[in-house]
Design a protein around this motif. Structure first.
Motif, PDB file in Angstrom:
ATOM      1  N   SER A  84       0.839  -1.198   0.000  1.00 57.44           N
ATOM      2  CA  SER A  84       0.000   0.000   0.000  1.00 57.44           C
ATOM      3  C   SER A  84       0.873   1.247   0.000  1.00 57.44           C
ATOM      4  O   SER A  84       2.096   1.170   0.126  1.00 57.44           O
ATOM      5  CB  SER A  84      -0.929   0.023   1.221  1.00 57.44           C
ATOM      6  OG  SER A  84      -0.292   0.615   2.341  1.00 57.44           O
ATOM      7  N   ARG A 161       0.907  -2.637  -6.508  1.00 61.84           N
ATOM      8  CA  ARG A 161       0.616  -3.040  -5.137  1.00 61.84           C
ATOM      9  C   ARG A 161      -0.103  -4.387  -5.105  1.00 61.84           C
ATOM     10  O   ARG A 161      -0.929  -4.679  -5.967  1.00 61.84           O
ATOM     11  CB  ARG A 161      -0.277  -1.990  -4.450  1.00 61.84           C
ATOM     12  CG  ARG A 161       0.338  -0.609  -4.378  1.00 61.84           C
ATOM     13  CD  ARG A 161      -0.687   0.392  -3.862  1.00 61.84           C
ATOM     14  NE  ARG A 161      -0.189   1.762  -3.984  1.00 61.84           N
ATOM     15  CZ  ARG A 161      -0.935   2.845  -3.772  1.00 61.84           C
ATOM     16  NH1 ARG A 161      -2.217   2.693  -3.448  1.00 61.84           N
ATOM     17  NH2 ARG A 161      -0.425   4.047  -3.901  1.00 61.84           N
ATOM     18  N   ALA A 163      -2.092  -5.889  -2.154  1.00 65.08           N
ATOM     19  CA  ALA A 163      -2.584  -5.717  -0.782  1.00 65.08           C
ATOM     20  C   ALA A 163      -2.804  -7.040  -0.066  1.00 65.08           C
ATOM     21  O   ALA A 163      -2.720  -7.124   1.158  1.00 65.08           O
ATOM     22  CB  ALA A 163      -3.880  -4.913  -0.796  1.00 65.08           C
ATOM     23  N   GLY A 196      -1.211  -3.580   3.594  1.00 64.01           N
ATOM     24  CA  GLY A 196      -2.326  -3.889   2.705  1.00 64.01           C
ATOM     25  C   GLY A 196      -3.571  -4.277   3.479  1.00 64.01           C
ATOM     26  O   GLY A 196      -4.695  -3.893   3.125  1.00 64.01           O
TER      27      GLY A 196
END
Length: 245
Positions: A84, A161, A163, A196
């Motif tokens: 994140s 990203r 998560a 995340g």
């Protein structure tokens, strides 16, 4: 009840987050224009201190571990998994001794108080993913910079990203380009866990009372090794650390 607490504490942190960006934007501009890059770097350190430890307002726990000492007079390429946007402020603060610069997407270089200004003034590698050739030129510039300064670059070789914590394959392009310009650099994996889970839907709402950790793992000497093998070793080291937690 937990959801109500999440919203209340997220609102508290959102206020802290916004005020921090606005206040430190002014501090950065003054520091850079009047006192120069060193003062600007110090202001950015404390910007990220505030953004990171402000997460205590959500009840989060924050843990930093370093497996072994790192060299002071050698370029370092930190390779991290990416969960994140909250990954970054902790890396800035905890690794501030090594003057880390990030490989960042061009969208972040404009329109965000504090963050955009720092990316432009800190000589980070700002890349346009739609223009691969220019992106590699920018990463190469960063590689030469950390070679000359004996400082550090931070790159997220997953490219996006994740998560969920399920890591994607590391892409070699950016790391390879950094190593071409900083061939004496040490590769250092960093395992990031919990960020995340804390913000699966973005900045709001955050999940309160989340355990967050950043673990700097033993360095990997890339000299004489195939880059794919180095990245595979870094990926596996991070994966094991995440599984352990």
């Amino acid at each position: 009840m937990k959801k109500i607490i999440d919203y209340l504490l997220s609102l508290l942190y959102a206020i802290h987050f916004g005020v921090t960006l606005l206040v430190f934007h002014v501090i950065q501009v003054v520091a850079y224009k009047i006192f120069g890059p060193k003062a600007h770097k110090k202001s950015v350190d404390y910007l990220n201190f505030s953004l990171n430890f402000g997460l205590y307002l959500t009840g989060a726990s924050i843990t930093f571990r370093q497996s072994e000492p790192l060299p002071d007079h050698r370029p370092i390429i930190f390779i991290a998994n990416h969960q994140s946007m909250f990954d970054i402020s902790a890396l800035f603060w905890f690794l501030r001794k090594y003057h880390p610069r990030f490989v960042s997407k061009i969208e972040l270089a404009h329109g965000i108080p504090s963050i955009s200004y720092n990316l432009r003034k800190s000589k980070a590698a700002i890349i346009d993913r739609k223009d691969g050739k220019k992106a590699l030129v920018e990463i190469a510039r960063l590689g030469k910079l950390i070679h000359d300064e004996k400082s550090a670059a931070v790159i997220f070789p997953e490219g996006t990203r994740t998560a969920s914590g399920n890591m994607k394959t590391f892409q070699p392009g950016g790391v390879a380009t950094l190593l071409k310009r900083a061939p004496d650099a040490l590769i250092v994996p960093v395992a990031i866990n919990g960020t995340g889970k804390m913000n699966p839907k973005g900045l709001f709402p955050l999940r309160s009372f989340t355990n967050l950790s950043w673990t700097v793992l033993p360095g990997i000497e890339p000299t004489g090794k195939n880059l794919d093998d180095v990245l595979s070793e870094a990926h596996e080291a991070i994966r094991k650390e995440l599984k352990f937690h």
